[in-house]
Design an enzyme around this catalytic site. Sequence first.
Site: not given
Ligand code: 1CP
Length: 355
Positions: A32, A36, A45, A82, A158
Amino acid sequence: MNTVMSSTAPEKPMLTVLSGKKPKRPPFWFMRQAGRYLSEYREMRARAGSFLDLVYAPEMAAEVTLQPVKRFGTDGAILFSDILIVPHALGQTLDFKHGEGPVLDPITKTSDLSRLSLDQLHKIAGPVYETVRQVKADMPPHVALIGFSGGLWTVASYMVAGRGGDDQRAAKRWAYGDPEGFGQLLALLEDATVAYLLEQVKAGADVLQIFDSWAGNLPEPMFTDLVIAPTSRLVTRVKEAAPHIPIIGFPRGAGPLLGRYVAETGVDAVSLDTGMCLTYADETLPRNFPTQGNLDPQMVVAGGPMMEREMARILTSFHSRPHIFNLGHGFVPETPVAHVEALVGRLHDWQDTPA
Ligand code: 1CP
């Protein structure tokens, strides 16, 4: 020549580690790392409108991918996308609600599978592949471009729950009560994920990471069936078409099943979560097997001497094997950029520390 070959001409420290060798300084990137906590991310964003609009806009997504590379000099650039793009590209509805995380229209039984199809996969995910091409074109040559997918169990959980969080209850009930039906969901996801990862490789990804964020908290036989077996099939199929591509597995929460995960899935490296005991990992993993990870993201929120001690502890623990410095899970939005800068400063310095 195989169309899935990628050029690895200039030395990329991450690829050196993943080939089982130790560069002078351990390379680093952060889960990540685009997100944010970075003001330039928040601006982009806001400009895009929604998270999904940002993911599907290659020019903006490529810029976001490179933001942490430019700011911190990371050795890896992780594709901005994602793990839930695969279900979306299979036809499941997906929305990222503000402050609530992902919301999907749940798939809970075999008859729901008719709502999903591979037909539009590359059409819907096409912009993500374009992002990979653009990042590759704009990236410094020593940086490795990391493509990724979720682990099949994690993504399925999910899809079944219809939302985020640590609640795998719905997926477990389906998987335990109707292994055959749930197996059909995993099989469809496997076909989609193999195709999705191979397109990322064709577009220029140097490395792949499989995020199995919810691999923990399964009984061992279920860990075998839902994490090890599907990952092994995924790795085998990706490597059949792209034998050169290194694959990092992230079985978060695997605990004492780490050794089996590594021995039985065929991954080239393993990313360790925050709770993993490093002495145990070092004793369990084969000699020279590359590791990554483990710094508690909350250490970077706190910053200061304890963060630096932890960094040194991790680097020292893996002193004798190829290692990529990383977190045990992703940065949280409250992470102060100044603390990341302090950490990165120390990581860049580490090369001067005698081995
Ligand atoms: O720098 C980076 O890593 C950006 C690319 C990236 C990756 C590799 C994002 C962007 N998401 C992911 C993987 C991801 N997404 C995982 C695996 C890693 C982990 O465990 O964190 C998972 C479980 C998700 C699912 C997901 N997407 C969640 C988690 C939900 C939960 O509570 O179970 C969330 C909040 C997202 C949204 C998301 N994805 C990525 C970002 C930057 C965001 C936040 C969105 C925003 O508000 O801008």
